[in-house]
Design a protein around this motif. Sequence first.
Motif, PDB file in Angstrom:
ATOM      1  N   GLU A 167      -7.378   0.444 105.775  1.00  0.00           N
ATOM      2  CA  GLU A 167      -6.205   1.090 106.375  1.00  0.00           C
ATOM      3  C   GLU A 167      -6.469   2.570 106.621  1.00  0.00           C
ATOM      4  O   GLU A 167      -6.122   3.110 107.679  1.00  0.00           O
ATOM      5  N   ALA A 168      -7.105   3.233 105.659  1.00  0.00           N
ATOM      6  CA  ALA A 168      -7.377   4.664 105.804  1.00  0.00           C
ATOM      7  C   ALA A 168      -8.389   4.926 106.910  1.00  0.00           C
ATOM      8  O   ALA A 168      -8.224   5.854 107.713  1.00  0.00           O
ATOM      9  N   ALA A 169      -9.446   4.106 106.976  1.00  0.00           N
ATOM     10  CA  ALA A 169     -10.454   4.279 108.023  1.00  0.00           C
ATOM     11  C   ALA A 169      -9.849   4.021 109.396  1.00  0.00           C
ATOM     12  O   ALA A 169     -10.109   4.760 110.359  1.00  0.00           O
ATOM     13  N   SER A 170      -9.024   2.978 109.500  1.00  0.00           N
ATOM     14  CA  SER A 170      -8.373   2.668 110.774  1.00  0.00           C
ATOM     15  C   SER A 170      -7.504   3.834 111.241  1.00  0.00           C
ATOM     16  O   SER A 170      -7.541   4.224 112.417  1.00  0.00           O
ATOM     17  N   ALA A 171      -6.735   4.394 110.325  1.00  0.00           N
ATOM     18  CA  ALA A 171      -5.859   5.520 110.677  1.00  0.00           C
ATOM     19  C   ALA A 171      -6.663   6.727 111.133  1.00  0.00           C
ATOM     20  O   ALA A 171      -6.282   7.415 112.092  1.00  0.00           O
TER      21      ALA A 171
ATOM     22  N   TYR B 295      -5.330  -0.830 114.939  1.00  0.00           N
ATOM     23  CA  TYR B 295      -3.883  -0.635 114.932  1.00  0.00           C
ATOM     24  C   TYR B 295      -3.242  -1.267 113.701  1.00  0.00           C
ATOM     25  O   TYR B 295      -2.337  -0.680 113.089  1.00  0.00           O
ATOM     26  N   ARG B 296      -3.698  -2.440 113.307  1.00  0.00           N
ATOM     27  CA  ARG B 296      -3.122  -3.162 112.173  1.00  0.00           C
ATOM     28  C   ARG B 296      -3.637  -2.650 110.836  1.00  0.00           C
ATOM     29  O   ARG B 296      -3.185  -3.086 109.781  1.00  0.00           O
ATOM     30  N   GLY B 297      -4.595  -1.729 110.855  1.00  0.00           N
ATOM     31  CA  GLY B 297      -5.124  -1.161 109.626  1.00  0.00           C
ATOM     32  C   GLY B 297      -6.131  -2.042 108.921  1.00  0.00           C
ATOM     33  O   GLY B 297      -6.391  -1.855 107.738  1.00  0.00           O
ATOM     34  N   THR B 298      -6.742  -2.984 109.651  1.00  0.00           N
ATOM     35  CA  THR B 298      -7.684  -3.918 109.034  1.00  0.00           C
ATOM     36  C   THR B 298      -9.127  -3.665 109.443  1.00  0.00           C
ATOM     37  O   THR B 298     -10.014  -4.421 109.040  1.00  0.00           O
ATOM     38  N   LEU B 299      -9.388  -2.652 110.264  1.00  0.00           N
ATOM     39  CA  LEU B 299     -10.755  -2.331 110.658  1.00  0.00           C
ATOM     40  C   LEU B 299     -11.373  -1.428 109.588  1.00  0.00           C
ATOM     41  O   LEU B 299     -11.025  -0.257 109.487  1.00  0.00           O
ATOM     42  N   ILE B 300     -12.204  -2.000 108.769  1.00  0.00           N
ATOM     43  CA  ILE B 300     -12.831  -1.389 107.588  1.00  0.00           C
ATOM     44  C   ILE B 300     -11.799  -1.206 106.481  1.00  0.00           C
ATOM     45  O   ILE B 300     -11.928  -1.757 105.404  1.00  0.00           O
TER      46      ILE B 300
END
Length: 259
Positions: free
Chosen positions: A174-178, A167-172
Amino acid sequence: MNTVETCITSELAALSGKIGCYYKNLVTGETCTWHGDIPVIAASVIKLYVMTEAFAQIEAGKLAMDQEITVHRRDCVPSCGVLTYLHDDVKLQVIDLITLMIIVSDNTATNVLIDLLGIDNINARIRALGFEKTILNRKLFDAEKAKLGLHNYITAEEVGALLEMMYRGTLISEAASARMISIMKDQQLNHKIPYLLDPMPQAPQIAHKTGEDDNTTHDAAIIFSREPFILCICSNDTDVTKLEPAMGRIAKRLLELQN
């Protein structure tokens, strides 16, 4: 007890089995956990961590989203998904395998991805993200390893933390999280947390992943309400017919608390 805690415990306390629940309001930070640190057999929720490693390898240039993979008859395993029921030597892109793994919980797609990514790499990613109790010990439907007592494990709290990173865009990244959230919003198995939310006026979008096995049911969700929140409910050795409706009621009541 506050109203969120009451909402959760009033539904779960009377149910049998090992049940973990984690809630977090992503705006206010309010958090509530009900045995959320207890490891449970992961079922298909482990697929979130497989997806995470897939996007990590894509970002690192080790894989390409449009890389074609051939799925052979020998790869096919039972139950969820569609690949087992198609013709031999189906060619799919990596992003197709990821999508099928999440939105219809395709077990064959999952095992093909685990082979492609490597179990050791997936577990190294899990540890690097700070998760101590989550582990992928085997592929799905590996009967021999299951007989030895080797299972995959998650906790409601650690799944919730993974979803918050997303949700915060920090998993891998920002683009991957989205992209991962976008895939999860297309989930086709919506009979648990979303069940009572979908018919509501101005129903929120929900990005989630379910898991099922004998006497086991999970759902882990980001609910994009006025104040987005995470709700993860994971269980083993429970009465699925009672817990799944409870998941829907909890989600509905938590959403109503914001109104």
